[in-house]
Design a protein around this motif. Structure first.
Motif, short mmCIF file in Angstrom:
data_model
loop_
_atom_site.label_atom_id
_atom_site.label_comp_id
_atom_site.label_asym_id
_atom_site.label_seq_id
_atom_site.Cartn_x
_atom_site.Cartn_y
_atom_site.Cartn_z
N ASP A 18 7.99 1.57 -7.34
CA ASP A 18 8.25 2.94 -6.90
C ASP A 18 7.01 3.49 -6.21
O ASP A 18 5.89 3.33 -6.71
CB ASP A 18 8.60 3.81 -8.12
N ALA A 19 7.19 4.09 -5.04
CA ALA A 19 6.07 4.69 -4.31
C ALA A 19 6.46 6.11 -3.87
O ALA A 19 7.60 6.36 -3.51
CB ALA A 19 5.71 3.86 -3.09
N VAL A 20 5.50 7.00 -3.95
CA VAL A 20 5.71 8.38 -3.50
C VAL A 20 4.89 8.61 -2.24
O VAL A 20 3.67 8.39 -2.22
CB VAL A 20 5.29 9.40 -4.58
N VAL A 21 5.57 9.00 -1.17
CA VAL A 21 4.90 9.32 0.10
C VAL A 21 5.41 10.68 0.55
O VAL A 21 6.59 10.85 0.84
CB VAL A 21 5.21 8.26 1.19
N TYR A 22 4.51 11.65 0.58
CA TYR A 22 4.90 12.99 1.03
C TYR A 22 5.25 12.97 2.51
O TYR A 22 4.62 12.28 3.31
CB TYR A 22 3.76 13.99 0.83
N TYR A 23 6.27 13.76 2.87
CA TYR A 23 6.55 13.97 4.28
C TYR A 23 5.33 14.58 4.96
O TYR A 23 4.53 15.29 4.35
CB TYR A 23 7.72 14.94 4.47
N GLY A 24 5.22 14.33 6.24
CA GLY A 24 4.19 14.97 7.03
C GLY A 24 4.79 15.57 8.29
O GLY A 24 5.82 15.10 8.78
N VAL A 25 4.19 16.63 8.79
CA VAL A 25 4.63 17.24 10.04
C VAL A 25 3.42 17.46 10.93
O VAL A 25 2.28 17.49 10.46
CB VAL A 25 5.38 18.58 9.81
N MET A 34 2.37 5.59 4.50
CA MET A 34 3.45 4.65 4.78
C MET A 34 2.87 3.27 5.13
O MET A 34 3.39 2.24 4.68
CB MET A 34 4.32 5.16 5.91
N ASP A 35 1.82 3.26 5.91
CA ASP A 35 1.18 1.99 6.28
C ASP A 35 0.66 1.27 5.04
O ASP A 35 0.81 0.04 4.91
CB ASP A 35 0.03 2.26 7.25
N THR A 36 0.09 2.03 4.11
CA THR A 36 -0.41 1.43 2.87
C THR A 36 0.72 0.80 2.06
O THR A 36 0.58 -0.32 1.55
CB THR A 36 -1.12 2.50 2.02
N VAL A 37 1.83 1.50 1.95
CA VAL A 37 2.98 0.98 1.19
C VAL A 37 3.50 -0.30 1.83
O VAL A 37 3.75 -1.31 1.14
CB VAL A 37 4.10 2.02 1.10
N PHE A 38 3.67 -0.31 3.14
CA PHE A 38 4.20 -1.49 3.82
C PHE A 38 3.23 -2.68 3.73
O PHE A 38 3.66 -3.84 3.64
CB PHE A 38 4.54 -1.18 5.28
N ARG A 39 1.93 -2.40 3.75
CA ARG A 39 0.97 -3.49 3.59
C ARG A 39 1.09 -4.09 2.18
O ARG A 39 0.99 -5.32 2.00
CB ARG A 39 -0.46 -2.98 3.82
N GLN A 40 1.28 -3.23 1.19
CA GLN A 40 1.45 -3.72 -0.18
C GLN A 40 2.72 -4.55 -0.32
O GLN A 40 2.72 -5.58 -0.99
CB GLN A 40 1.48 -2.54 -1.15
N VAL A 41 3.79 -4.13 0.36
CA VAL A 41 5.03 -4.91 0.34
C VAL A 41 4.81 -6.27 0.98
O VAL A 41 5.28 -7.31 0.48
CB VAL A 41 6.15 -4.15 1.07
N GLY A 42 4.07 -6.30 2.09
CA GLY A 42 3.82 -7.55 2.77
C GLY A 42 2.98 -8.52 1.96
O GLY A 42 3.02 -9.74 2.19
N GLU A 43 2.21 -8.00 1.02
CA GLU A 43 1.35 -8.86 0.18
C GLU A 43 2.06 -9.36 -1.07
O GLU A 43 1.48 -10.14 -1.83
CB GLU A 43 0.08 -8.08 -0.20
#
Length: 233
Positions: free
Chosen positions: A22-29, A223-232
């Motif tokens: 589970d990962a929490v990523v706040y929306y950004g604008v 988001m980049d951090t989460v996807f990098r973790q998924v890739g690892e």
């Protein structure tokens, strides 16, 4: 599978889909072009106090609670105007809205703008003293409009609903009220309308939290951090 959700306290999609992580990523604008150190609360407030509401205009987004609160404010002698931005969810809602405005004699105080984007949306926030978001929407997951207002340094009056207390700290970035409580909503608006120092403090608090947690750059980084973790994995 990794589930990404927008807050710790909102709807838990990760649990619903039985995600392994589970990962929490706040929306950004995007930040306003002129937001560097800028706060709407620092500007000279006009009289009457300028209130704004932006959302799909529907009952569960709190529009009728807001109208009831305005009726109370009018009876108390608080001077205000209200901008309503967004599309009505149905003809029946628009009819009920117009009828309540007429019965409570609020028409001279309210401007219905419809959906806004681009420069029109920017002008909407630049002409706002207090942003009102009294939602109790069943599927409310984040409340992007709250962080959009905070980006402009506008104090937010919102409900203690789903993730909103995580976004808007009570007496830090705004004032939180219970859902379906027009009298509490009116009291919060009146408190801000009558206390410029409080408005300034909460507006600055919102702008600072936006820059720290809700910018589009922060969102992309998380988001980049989460996807990098998924890739690892």
């Amino acid at each position: 599978m990794v589930g990404i959700r927008t807050s710790h306290s909102g709807i838990n999609d990760s649990q619903y889909f039985h995600a392994l992580q589970d990962a929490v990523v706040y929306y950004g604008v995007e930040a306003p072009n002129d937001s560097s150190g800028w706060s709407a609360a620092d500007q000279q407030r006009e009289d009457p106090v300028r209130l704004s509401y932006m959302s799909v205009v529907k009952e569960s987004k709190g529009i009728f609670d807001l109208l009831a609160a305005l009726t109370l404010l009018k009876a108390q002698g608080v001077r205000f105007s209200l901008q309503v931005a967004g599309e009505f969810d149905s003809a029946a809602t628009r009819e009920r809205f117009d009828q309540q405005v007429q019965v409570d004699e609020l028409s001279e105080f309210i401007q219905v703008l419809g959906p806004l984007d681009g420069d029109e949306k920017r002008r909407f926030f630049l002409t706002t003293d207090i942003f009102c978001f009294p939602t109790f929407f069943e599927a409310e997951s984040f409340g992007i409009v709250a962080i959009e207002a905070m980006a402009y340094g506008i104090p937010v009056v919102a409900t203690r609903w789903r993730s909103l207390p995580e976004i808007v700290g009570d007496d830090v970035q705004g004032i939180l009220v219970e859902a379906n409580a027009p009298s509490e909503l009116a009291a919060a608006i009146a408190r801000l309308a009558n206390d410029e120092a409080l408005r300034v403090r909460l507006g600055r608090g919102g702008a600072a939290k936006f820059r720290a947690q809700f910018s589009i750059a922060t969102f992309h980084h998380q988001m980049d951090t989460v996807f990098r973790q998924v890739g690892e994995m």
